[in-house]
Enzyme design. Structure first.
Site, PDB file in Angstrom:
ATOM      1  N   HIS A 129      -0.742   0.194 -10.030  1.00 33.34           N
ATOM      2  CA  HIS A 129      -1.393  -0.773  -9.139  1.00 33.34           C
ATOM      3  C   HIS A 129      -1.856  -2.014  -9.909  1.00 33.34           C
ATOM      4  O   HIS A 129      -3.030  -2.405  -9.855  1.00 33.34           O
ATOM      5  CB  HIS A 129      -2.566  -0.121  -8.401  1.00 33.34           C
ATOM      6  CG  HIS A 129      -2.904  -0.827  -7.115  1.00 33.34           C
ATOM      7  ND1 HIS A 129      -3.396  -0.177  -6.014  1.00 33.34           N
ATOM      8  CD2 HIS A 129      -2.807  -2.132  -6.756  1.00 33.34           C
ATOM      9  CE1 HIS A 129      -3.614  -1.043  -5.032  1.00 33.34           C
ATOM     10  NE2 HIS A 129      -3.260  -2.250  -5.470  1.00 33.34           N
ATOM     11  N   ARG A 183       0.855  -1.184   0.000  1.00 33.54           N
ATOM     12  CA  ARG A 183       0.000   0.000   0.000  1.00 33.54           C
ATOM     13  C   ARG A 183       0.896   1.242   0.000  1.00 33.54           C
ATOM     14  O   ARG A 183       1.976   1.254   0.609  1.00 33.54           O
ATOM     15  CB  ARG A 183      -0.914   0.033   1.237  1.00 33.54           C
ATOM     16  CG  ARG A 183      -2.029  -1.006   1.214  1.00 33.54           C
ATOM     17  CD  ARG A 183      -3.080  -0.693   0.173  1.00 33.54           C
ATOM     18  NE  ARG A 183      -4.202  -1.628   0.219  1.00 33.54           N
ATOM     19  CZ  ARG A 183      -4.315  -2.687  -0.571  1.00 33.54           C
ATOM     20  NH1 ARG A 183      -3.360  -2.956  -1.461  1.00 33.54           N
ATOM     21  NH2 ARG A 183      -5.371  -3.477  -0.472  1.00 33.54           N
TER      22      ARG A 183
END
Length: 312
Positions: free
Chosen positions: A275, A227
């Site tokens: 991502h 993250r």
């Protein structure tokens, strides 16, 4: 049985069709802010708003369709919001092999200096850069759950020395492991290429910072597939500019999409990807969710229940 689905920015129809195919007796719909009447038994979600939980009062279980449940577990006042419903994460569902591919690619690209070969091709230069000494490139994986273990073992298959670190002790064949705050500094000191695959919790937020990254064997390299909030952005840039770190491959960011003005885009030592290190596979995920819902309906215990205390 009633199932509500929500994932922002995506066409919900393919997910609805897939869930209905695996659970033909279920009523499945996509939640909207105007949806305040229908009550679901189960929710299948990614990055849900608080309003969803404030309108759904009868949920038995909440299925998170990404790797890591922090988009739910870090919501303020979570216990009140979910009213006793279990939060359930996916058990891999095709994400571990993708993550392993991504990390192995990043490790090999850096250690074999393929970026230099790319630059040489642009100017027509034929020049070898010498052989690789893998012993000089120890790799450390922070977070050795199901996905992190697959990543660590995949790197080890290329004969790199590999170390793992986790909150509690774990044993992985062929991987030297460290645990807890007491083992963190020793782990970092063994490592030159650091891979972050940690769950995001209040304890791990900002863990990739000036102090921890300075512990790496110099010049270190960072790969973050967990993250964005694990990383202190300004610390990374300062350490790259000073030469303490040689580079970084980043797939996750504090804000996504990454702002066009963010310095990561144009930093010569940073590789940015949007991502994509482990994309949720809809068919595999829907099949797993359907199996777990069926087991819950039979009163059985299922794998993947998230601890609200730990956040994963």
């Amino acid at each position: 049985m009633k199932i509500v689905f929500f994932s922002p920015g995506k066409n919900p129809q393919p997910w609805l069709d897939c869930l209905r195919a695996h659970l033909p007796a279920a009523e499945v719909w996509a939640w909207t802010a105007a949806d305040v009447e229908r009550q679901a038994d189960y929710a299948v979600l990614w990055t849900p708003p608080r309003a969803l939980f404030e309108t759904q009062h009868q949920l038995k279980a909440i299925f998170n369709i990404g790797a890591g449940a922090d988009r739910i577990t870090l919501l303020p006042d979570l216990s009140r919001l979910i009213k006793g419903a279990a939060i359930v994460r996916l058990n891999d569902a095709g994400m571990a092999v993708q993550m392993a591919e991504y990390v192995c690619h990043a490790v090999i690209r850096h250690t074999r200096d393929f970026a230099t070969y790319d630059a040489q091709q642009q100017v027509g230069e034929w020049k070898t850069l010498g052989e690789i000494n893998r012993a000089a490139w120890p790799v450390g994986v922070m977070g050795i759950g199901a996905i992190g273990q697959r990543v660590a073992q995949s790197i080890a298959a290329f004969d790199y020395p590999v170390f793992g670190w986790s909150r509690t002790p774990k044993a992985i064949p062929g991987i030297a492991t460290f645990a807890g705050q007491a083992g963190l500094d020793e782990f970092l000191a063994r490592v030159r290429v650091l891979v972050c695959a940690l769950p995001l919790t209040p304890a791990t937020e900002g863990i990739l910072n000036r102090r921890t990254l300075a512990k790496l064997k110099a010049p270190g390299y960072l790969i973050n597939v967990a993250r964005g909030a694990h990383l202190v952005d300004a610390d990374l840039i300062a350490m790259l500019d000073s030469g303490v770190l040689a580079g970084a491959t980043l797939d996750v960011f504090h804000e996504e999409p990454l702002a066009a003005t963010h310095p990561f885009w144009h930093h010569p030592k940073i590789t940015v990807t949007p991502h994509i290190s482990a994309i949720t596979l809809r068919e595999e995920s829907a099949a797993q969710i359907a199996q777990k819902i069926a087991a819950l309906e039979r009163g059985e215990v299922i794998e993947g229940i998230v601890s609200l205390e730990l956040g994963y």
